[in-house]
Every structure is written in C-alpha cells, then in structure tokens.
Design an enzyme around this catalytic site. Structure first.
Site, PDB file in Angstrom:
ATOM      1  CG  ASP A   4      -1.690   1.181   1.456  1.00  0.00           C
ATOM      2  OD1 ASP A   4      -2.274   1.664   0.471  1.00  0.00           O
ATOM      3  OD2 ASP A   4      -1.742   1.681   2.603  1.00  0.00           O
ATOM      4  NE  ARG A   5       0.853   7.209  -2.907  1.00  0.00           N
ATOM      5  CZ  ARG A   5       0.314   8.098  -3.737  1.00  0.00           C
ATOM      6  NH1 ARG A   5       0.663   8.105  -5.027  1.00  0.00           N
ATOM      7  NH2 ARG A   5      -0.566   8.968  -3.318  1.00  0.00           N
ATOM      8  CG  ASP A   6      -1.808   7.408  -0.114  1.00  0.00           C
ATOM      9  OD1 ASP A   6      -0.803   8.027  -0.497  1.00  0.00           O
ATOM     10  OD2 ASP A   6      -2.785   7.158  -0.849  1.00  0.00           O
ATOM     11  CB  VAL A  13      -1.622  15.331   3.305  1.00  0.00           C
ATOM     12  CG1 VAL A  13      -1.489  16.847   3.404  1.00  0.00           C
ATOM     13  CG2 VAL A  13      -0.353  14.715   2.724  1.00  0.00           C
ATOM     14  CE1 TYR A  15      -3.837  18.758   0.594  1.00  0.00           C
ATOM     15  CE2 TYR A  15      -4.283  16.463   1.127  1.00  0.00           C
ATOM     16  CZ  TYR A  15      -3.516  17.419   0.480  1.00  0.00           C
ATOM     17  OH  TYR A  15      -2.425  17.032  -0.244  1.00  0.00           O
ATOM     18  CG  ASN A  55      -8.191   1.417  -2.794  1.00  0.00           C
ATOM     19  OD1 ASN A  55      -7.922   0.708  -3.763  1.00  0.00           O
ATOM     20  ND2 ASN A  55      -8.881   0.973  -1.756  1.00  0.00           N
ATOM     21  NE  ARG A 111     -12.792   2.007  -2.682  1.00  0.00           N
ATOM     22  CZ  ARG A 111     -12.027   2.970  -2.178  1.00  0.00           C
ATOM     23  NH1 ARG A 111     -11.173   3.605  -2.920  1.00  0.00           N
ATOM     24  NH2 ARG A 111     -12.128   3.309  -0.906  1.00  0.00           N
ATOM     25  CG  ASP A 137      -2.384   2.736   6.236  1.00  0.00           C
ATOM     26  OD1 ASP A 137      -2.833   2.261   5.170  1.00  0.00           O
ATOM     27  OD2 ASP A 137      -2.476   3.944   6.532  1.00  0.00           O
TER      28      ASP A 137
HETATM   29 MG   LIG Z   1      -2.989   3.276   3.259  1.00  0.00          MG
END
Ligand SMILES: [Mg+2]
Length: 195
Positions: A4-6, A13, A15, A55, A111, A137
């Site tokens: 996974d990335r984020d 982040v 916002y 995603n 997804r 995560d």
């Molecule tokens: Mg993630």
C-alpha cells in the site's frame, strides 16, 4: 510483495478544505515516512518484486483533477528511481463506490479490498501468492491480502483511524522497516527449514 502507499510509504496529509487526513493531492504534499527508502531497498535485496496497490479515490469524489494525482505519482516514481528502487508495477484504483465522477463511481473490481490487482499481477509475473505479502495500514489492505492468499502485515498509522483495527492481520509492525524485519526473518526461517 504488494505494498500500500498512503500511510505506509508516505504520510497521510490533513487538508482543511476536506477536513480529512488523506492521500497527498498535490506533488508538494508528498512526504515519505521515515526509513522507507532503506526498507524498500532491503526488500529488493531479499529478491522481492515490488508491486504498489493503492486506492486513490479523491478524483472520483470530485476533490481533485486526475492530473494532480498523476503528478503526485510522477514525483513518487522519481524519488524511487533516484533512490535506486524499481517497482515492477504501480497499480492504482481511481474509483470509489460513492464517487460523483461518471465512469469512476460505483462497484470496482480493482479497488481494495478487491483482489483483482494481486491476482492479475501474480499471473503476469508468475508470482507465487502463497509466498507473497501485503503490507498496508488499513483493514481493506489486510482483507485484500487475505482474500488473495498472501501473508498480511498491518503497519501502525494513527491517521488510519476507524479504517484499521477490525480485521486481524497475520503480523503487526510499527513501520515499514519493522515489517521488512518480519519478512526477512520469515525468509531466513524458510531457508533454514529447507536446508
Ligand atoms: Mg494506506
């Protein structure tokens, strides 16, 4: 190795305009979590193929143009290249079940927790899913990995909030480096068992 990335590789982040912690919506907001580049290099050195499964629903939700998400990816890819890290595939899902953008809203096979990407990538590259891992995560990452038949590691991310903690992973780690420690130990044990 499905990643996974984020929240695993880069920081989420906040916002104010959306009131949410989310994926970076602009290239300048992309900040890597500590230690991830050495961790990714170590995975590569262990012989794993690196595959990103991410995603990215902000476009479908009408929060950002698709070009901005692609610009975030371009910056990410450049950072990896400069660090000598090569991903085999970057698999992004840009849709969301309750999205507002036609063509990117409603049910999606790609997804997470859908298993389309792990299955398709495994087929394309002749990967053995039973020897593969998913590091994420959120519960959707763990469900995706479990349903695809790979071993799962949940990386702690306080920003994941209610999106984590309901599904039990195979292992838990404080960050990506600790996840790689778990994987390295596992690989070593398998080698010892074969010897
Ligand atoms: Mg993630």
């Amino acid at each position: 190795m499905f990643l996974d990335r984020d929240g695993v590789i880069n920081e989420d982040v906040f916002y104010p305009r959306t009131g949410e912690w989310e994926a970076p919506l602009a290239p300048c907001d992309l900040v890597l979590r500590p230690g991830v580049l050495p961790a990714l290099r170590r995975l590569q050195a262990l012989g794993f193929m690196l595959v990103l499964v991410s995603n990215q629903a902000a476009f479908a939700k009408g929060k950002v143009p698709l070009a901005d998400l692609m610009a975030v990816h371009d910056r990410f890819a450049n950072i990896l290249t400069d660090a000598g890290i090569a991903f085999t595939e970057f698999c992004y899902s840009y849709s969301h079940p309750s999205g507002v953008v036609p063509g990117f809203s409603g049910p999606s096979l790609e997804r997470k927790p859908g298993i389309y990407f792990p299955i398709a990538v495994a087929a394309r590259h002749d990967l053995a899913l039973e020897r593969s891992w998913m590091v994420g995560d959120r519960d959707t990452d763990i469900l995706c990995g479990r349903n695809a038949g790979v071993t799962t590691i949940l990386v702690a991310n306080p920003r994941a909030g209610e999106h984590a903690g309901k599904i039990d992973p195979d292992f838990r780690a404080t960050d990506l480096m600790e996840a790689v420690d778990i994987i390295a130990r596992h690989v070593q044990n398998q080698a010892l068992n074969r010897a």
